[in-house]
Design a protein around this motif. Structure first.
Motif, PDB file in Angstrom:
ATOM      1  N   LEU A  56      -7.277  -1.624  26.003  1.00  0.00           N
ATOM      2  CA  LEU A  56      -8.057  -1.575  27.161  1.00  0.00           C
ATOM      3  C   LEU A  56      -7.279  -2.729  28.355  1.00  0.00           C
ATOM      4  O   LEU A  56      -7.273  -2.407  29.465  1.00  0.00           O
ATOM      5  CB  LEU A  56      -9.240  -2.161  27.056  1.00  0.00           C
ATOM      6  N   LYS A  57      -6.681  -3.636  27.707  1.00  0.00           N
ATOM      7  CA  LYS A  57      -5.778  -4.384  28.714  1.00  0.00           C
ATOM      8  C   LYS A  57      -4.679  -3.656  29.160  1.00  0.00           C
ATOM      9  O   LYS A  57      -4.570  -3.761  30.333  1.00  0.00           O
ATOM     10  CB  LYS A  57      -5.466  -5.781  27.753  1.00  0.00           C
ATOM     11  N   LYS A  58      -3.864  -3.222  28.496  1.00  0.00           N
ATOM     12  CA  LYS A  58      -2.576  -2.541  29.007  1.00  0.00           C
ATOM     13  C   LYS A  58      -2.978  -1.056  29.512  1.00  0.00           C
ATOM     14  O   LYS A  58      -2.051  -0.357  30.021  1.00  0.00           O
ATOM     15  CB  LYS A  58      -1.787  -2.266  27.783  1.00  0.00           C
ATOM     16  N   LYS A  59      -3.985  -0.504  29.174  1.00  0.00           N
ATOM     17  CA  LYS A  59      -4.561   0.771  29.530  1.00  0.00           C
ATOM     18  C   LYS A  59      -3.686   1.741  29.013  1.00  0.00           C
ATOM     19  O   LYS A  59      -3.182   2.669  29.639  1.00  0.00           O
ATOM     20  CB  LYS A  59      -4.939   0.899  31.251  1.00  0.00           C
ATOM     21  N   GLY A  67     -13.857  -8.437  17.651  1.00  0.00           N
ATOM     22  CA  GLY A  67     -12.618  -7.746  18.228  1.00  0.00           C
ATOM     23  C   GLY A  67     -12.815  -6.481  18.612  1.00  0.00           C
ATOM     24  O   GLY A  67     -14.058  -5.814  18.317  1.00  0.00           O
ATOM     25  N   ASP A  68     -11.844  -5.688  18.952  1.00  0.00           N
ATOM     26  CA  ASP A  68     -11.874  -4.302  19.395  1.00  0.00           C
ATOM     27  C   ASP A  68     -11.156  -3.663  18.335  1.00  0.00           C
ATOM     28  O   ASP A  68     -10.228  -3.529  17.753  1.00  0.00           O
ATOM     29  CB  ASP A  68     -10.845  -4.108  20.691  1.00  0.00           C
ATOM     30  N   TYR A  69     -11.765  -2.380  18.115  1.00  0.00           N
ATOM     31  CA  TYR A  69     -11.411  -1.258  16.906  1.00  0.00           C
ATOM     32  C   TYR A  69     -11.549   0.178  17.631  1.00  0.00           C
ATOM     33  O   TYR A  69     -12.276   0.143  18.253  1.00  0.00           O
ATOM     34  CB  TYR A  69     -12.295  -1.513  15.833  1.00  0.00           C
ATOM     35  N   ALA A 129     -14.369   3.986  20.337  1.00  0.00           N
ATOM     36  CA  ALA A 129     -13.641   2.459  20.455  1.00  0.00           C
ATOM     37  C   ALA A 129     -14.880   1.501  20.616  1.00  0.00           C
ATOM     38  O   ALA A 129     -15.848   1.975  21.508  1.00  0.00           O
ATOM     39  CB  ALA A 129     -12.654   2.354  21.502  1.00  0.00           C
ATOM     40  N   LEU A 130     -14.716   0.776  19.846  1.00  0.00           N
ATOM     41  CA  LEU A 130     -16.056  -0.335  19.751  1.00  0.00           C
ATOM     42  C   LEU A 130     -15.433  -1.926  19.633  1.00  0.00           C
ATOM     43  O   LEU A 130     -14.080  -2.041  19.354  1.00  0.00           O
ATOM     44  CB  LEU A 130     -17.177   0.100  18.770  1.00  0.00           C
ATOM     45  N   LYS A 131     -16.625  -2.775  19.856  1.00  0.00           N
ATOM     46  CA  LYS A 131     -16.064  -3.869  19.710  1.00  0.00           C
ATOM     47  C   LYS A 131     -17.304  -4.700  18.805  1.00  0.00           C
ATOM     48  O   LYS A 131     -18.552  -4.513  18.815  1.00  0.00           O
ATOM     49  CB  LYS A 131     -16.099  -4.754  21.021  1.00  0.00           C
ATOM     50  N   ASP A 132     -17.033  -5.810  18.167  1.00  0.00           N
ATOM     51  CA  ASP A 132     -17.925  -6.756  17.381  1.00  0.00           C
ATOM     52  C   ASP A 132     -18.767  -6.074  16.526  1.00  0.00           C
ATOM     53  O   ASP A 132     -20.319  -6.233  16.651  1.00  0.00           O
ATOM     54  CB  ASP A 132     -18.639  -7.603  18.414  1.00  0.00           C
TER      55      ASP A 132
END
Lengths: 132, 132, 132
Positions: free
Chosen positions: A43-46, B55-57, B32-35
């Motif tokens: 998501l940061k780098k898209k 984190g992101d996964y 995509a999901l987080k935590d």
């Protein structure tokens, strides 16, 4: 759907959807594949990070869908696959070739689903009237 | 179904099922999901062990169902997800937030399925006339 | 479909398909299992390697199908499952016993699918008029 040795998975889904004018469908399947190119989205780098896993693997689960992106039939699929130690890897599937067998189900939807670029996310997301 | 950034996965399924009075459904999806907060069930202790993966996964597969537990719509889902090394983790999903995208299918059943506590197992299991 | 503690997964699918004369179906499911016997196929050796994972695991995804092989109802399923560290393993499922719970959906097809030995691959593959 039965895919044969050498077939590219996502490409074959897209060709079938195009031939049969299936503008939305759900995909699920198993089989065996080689040299999958997979990725994960930042998501940061898209953008997606890519990796090719060389070798033969069991395809434990393919899950995803067919929709329409920029006027073209588009497969969005995620996979899990295992090596000879039964360890499991996975990610977003760019594409991979079937080896021994590929057994899939495609469940067509009752209307087309189009994708539209979401600038906040950086990905083309489903356009649904009320998201459901 | 398309879930948006920040949506809690199981909670959103339950809210949708309640709004639409869907008393049983099968669920499948990617995204995509987080935590994610996941767990595994111990038959000995008759309780779940919990862990939050910060984190992101990538969400590689969500598989599960909507039923009715104690009069409320209830999501029972298991997931697999991958990290930036394409390693895969998974378990029973308590809940997780969507990040980039969440693409799911909900296949409604033709009748409600209720859960009832099974004291031998320690979990609320499906009540079906003949289990099938 | 709800499978109970002690049920063999693939065997139960086959018995149900036989009782109900379901000559093709798609399978998906979750639950908990013990001592799964899994494998991966070697195209070189044209045979499966086997391994039994002793112990209790969460069943994160079962994906596969029912077809007819040599006149008998046959389950072909792949699974992913996790241990108490949430690590994931998987492969072709020979069979495993349900422990706490087994929740599955069987989506019947509208015609029988027969398997026929493909000598090039060494496996009985689906016979479909046009593979789709």
């Amino acid at each position: 759907m039965s895919l044969a040795k050498g077939n590219l998975i996502n490409k074959t889904f897209e060709a079938y959807a195009e031939s049969n004018e299936i503008g939305s469908a759900w995909l699920s399947g198993i089989g065996a594949l080689k040299d999958p190119e997979i990725g994960y989205y930042s998501l940061k780098k898209k953008s997606y990070n890519h990796k090719i896993f060389s070798g033969d693997y069991e395809l434990l689960s393919l899950c995803g869908n067919i929709t329409i992106k920029e006027g073209k039939y588009f497969s969005h699929t995620h996979i899990t696959f295992s090596d000879t130690n039964y360890q499991v890897f996975g990610g977003h599937l760019f594409d991979a070739k079937i080896t021994a067998a590929g057994e899939f189900i495609m469940i067509p939807g009752n209307k087309n689903i189009n994708r539209k670029m979401n600038l906040n996310i950086g990905l083309p997301l489903w356009c649904l009237e009320n998201r459901f």
